[in-house]
Scaffold this motif. Structure first.
Motif, PDB file in Angstrom:
ATOM      1  N   GLY A 134       0.830  -1.242  -0.130  1.00  0.00           N
ATOM      2  CA  GLY A 134      -0.081   0.082   0.156  1.00  0.00           C
ATOM      3  C   GLY A 134       0.849   1.266   0.028  1.00  0.00           C
ATOM      4  O   GLY A 134       2.280   1.246   0.134  1.00  0.00           O
ATOM      5  N   SER A 135       0.004   2.313  -0.070  1.00  0.00           N
ATOM      6  CA  SER A 135       0.737   3.798  -0.265  1.00  0.00           C
ATOM      7  C   SER A 135       1.618   4.064   0.931  1.00  0.00           C
ATOM      8  O   SER A 135       2.361   4.768   1.050  1.00  0.00           O
ATOM      9  CB  SER A 135      -0.114   4.790  -0.481  1.00  0.00           C
ATOM     10  N   ASP A 136       1.216   3.357   2.360  1.00  0.00           N
ATOM     11  CA  ASP A 136       1.776   3.620   3.438  1.00  0.00           C
ATOM     12  C   ASP A 136       3.276   3.098   3.547  1.00  0.00           C
ATOM     13  O   ASP A 136       4.021   3.472   4.449  1.00  0.00           O
ATOM     14  CB  ASP A 136       1.221   2.917   4.678  1.00  0.00           C
ATOM     15  N   GLN A 172       6.284   1.760  -4.262  1.00  0.00           N
ATOM     16  CA  GLN A 172       5.006   1.358  -4.832  1.00  0.00           C
ATOM     17  C   GLN A 172       4.426   2.360  -5.456  1.00  0.00           C
ATOM     18  O   GLN A 172       3.697   2.072  -6.192  1.00  0.00           O
ATOM     19  CB  GLN A 172       4.364   1.077  -3.419  1.00  0.00           C
ATOM     20  N   THR A 223       6.543   0.285   6.442  1.00  0.00           N
ATOM     21  CA  THR A 223       5.733   1.259   6.672  1.00  0.00           C
ATOM     22  C   THR A 223       5.905   2.332   7.119  1.00  0.00           C
ATOM     23  O   THR A 223       6.643   2.515   8.372  1.00  0.00           O
ATOM     24  CB  THR A 223       4.162   0.761   6.536  1.00  0.00           C
ATOM     25  N   TYR A 242       4.853  -5.300   4.839  1.00  0.00           N
ATOM     26  CA  TYR A 242       4.569  -6.217   4.008  1.00  0.00           C
ATOM     27  C   TYR A 242       5.632  -7.178   3.776  1.00  0.00           C
ATOM     28  O   TYR A 242       7.062  -6.719   3.584  1.00  0.00           O
ATOM     29  CB  TYR A 242       4.590  -5.338   2.572  1.00  0.00           C
ATOM     30  N   THR A 293       0.390  -8.751   4.270  1.00  0.00           N
ATOM     31  CA  THR A 293       0.435  -7.505   5.215  1.00  0.00           C
ATOM     32  C   THR A 293       0.647  -8.647   6.674  1.00  0.00           C
ATOM     33  O   THR A 293       0.029  -9.406   6.898  1.00  0.00           O
ATOM     34  CB  THR A 293      -0.873  -6.793   5.302  1.00  0.00           C
TER      35      THR A 293
END
Length: 301
Positions: free
Chosen positions: A96-98, A114, A139, A146, A173
């Motif tokens: 994800g964007s995190d 990412q 993250t 991840y 995750t």
């Protein structure tokens, strides 16, 4: 006048070229007089099938991609050569964007995060690819990461490319679960306080942490009683039970604390020879543990 045959073609066949501004896609033969000037040219890259392109490598007469020729006094063939390249696409699933600017894949010597997917490159037919997906991507949340799943992305790094290819790194995750304890002192020594799977941990080994796949359950047990080096003192797990409890599914970082209270053993004594012995004392039971700082009022009957 004498004319000589001049043939213009490509290798492999089927690539486009032009002669004096007229486009062709197959070999063409012209009857030209010696000393005439003509222009032959091609373009690069040229599209092939889906995910395929052809890149110009040179003319047989060593001329530039577009150049003028002077017809010689002999039959001559001019060939534009091309190499085949394949489109390789690197994808990722699950990150994800995190993850911010943390590296997800390295292609050659270049890192990509990412926010930079899909990553693509053109590879010469038959040559090998060099890439690496990060095993772990951190993250902005220190309790979340991840992790690259198995089996590994395919085809693997070092594979020879002979067709258009898509390679995907698939991630799951994980959340950090931290196990703490409160109340157990150093006098508990190596006695077990926490059991995780087949492993046991004593008071000196805290905090304990483990990464858990999102949606997976945790299994743990805090000891109900922890003995000490003093036979008259022990630690007892308090209520309510630690939370989230064993068997819970994890969907975010979690901290689980086993909270203990101290208990001491009450020993009663009465002068020898007193009729009915300890039954003359009320308000407490001999050799019974009581919470630290609790008040037990004993009296003689």
């Amino acid at each position: 006048r004498v004319l000589f045959r001049s043939t213009v073609k490509t290798s492999p066949t089927g690539r486009s070229f032009s002669v004096d501004g007229t486009a062709y896609t197959s070999a063409r033969t012209f009857n030209w007089a010696p000393g005439e000037n003509h222009t032959i040219a091609t373009s690069s890259p040229q599209a092939g099938a889906a995910g395929q392109q052809y890149v110009f490598t040179g003319w047989s007469d060593a001329g530039t991609i577009s150049h003028q020729i002077t017809v010689p006094s002999a039959a001559t063939t001019y060939t534009a050569s091309f190499k085949t390249q394949w489109h390789v696409t690197y994808k990722q699933s699950g990150v994800g964007s995190d993850a911010g600017t943390n590296t997800v894949v390295t292609v050659g010597a270049t890192n990509y995060n990412q926010g930079q997917f899909d990553v693509t490159e053109w590879i010469d037919d038959g040559t090998t690819i060099s890439y690496s997906y990060a095993a772990t991507v951190l993250t902005s949340n220190t309790g979340k990461r991840y992790v690259l799943t198995t089996p590994a992305p395919t085809p693997g790094t070092g594979a020879s490319i002979t067709a258009a290819t898509i390679i995907t790194g698939t991630y799951k995750t994980q959340y950090l679960v931290t196990y703490k304890q409160s109340g157990v002192g150093a006098d508990a020594g190596t006695n077990t306080v926490l059991t995780l799977g087949a492993n046991t941990y004593n008071q000196s080994q805290f905090d304990q942490t483990q990464w858990i796949d999102s949606g997976s359950t945790i299994t743990y047990a805090y000891a109900a009683t922890v003995l000490t080096s003093d036979t008259g003192k022990k630690y007892v797990l308090t209520t309510p039970d630690p939370s989230p409890g064993t068997g819970s599914a994890i969907s975010s970082p979690a901290t689980i604390t086993g909270t203990y209270k101290t208990q001491y053993k009450l020993s009663l004594a009465i002068s020898a020879g007193v009729p009915n012995g300890l039954s003359n004392i009320s308000g407490g039971a001999d050799r019974t543990f009581y919470d630290s700082r609790s008040e037990e009022h004993t009296s003689e009957l």
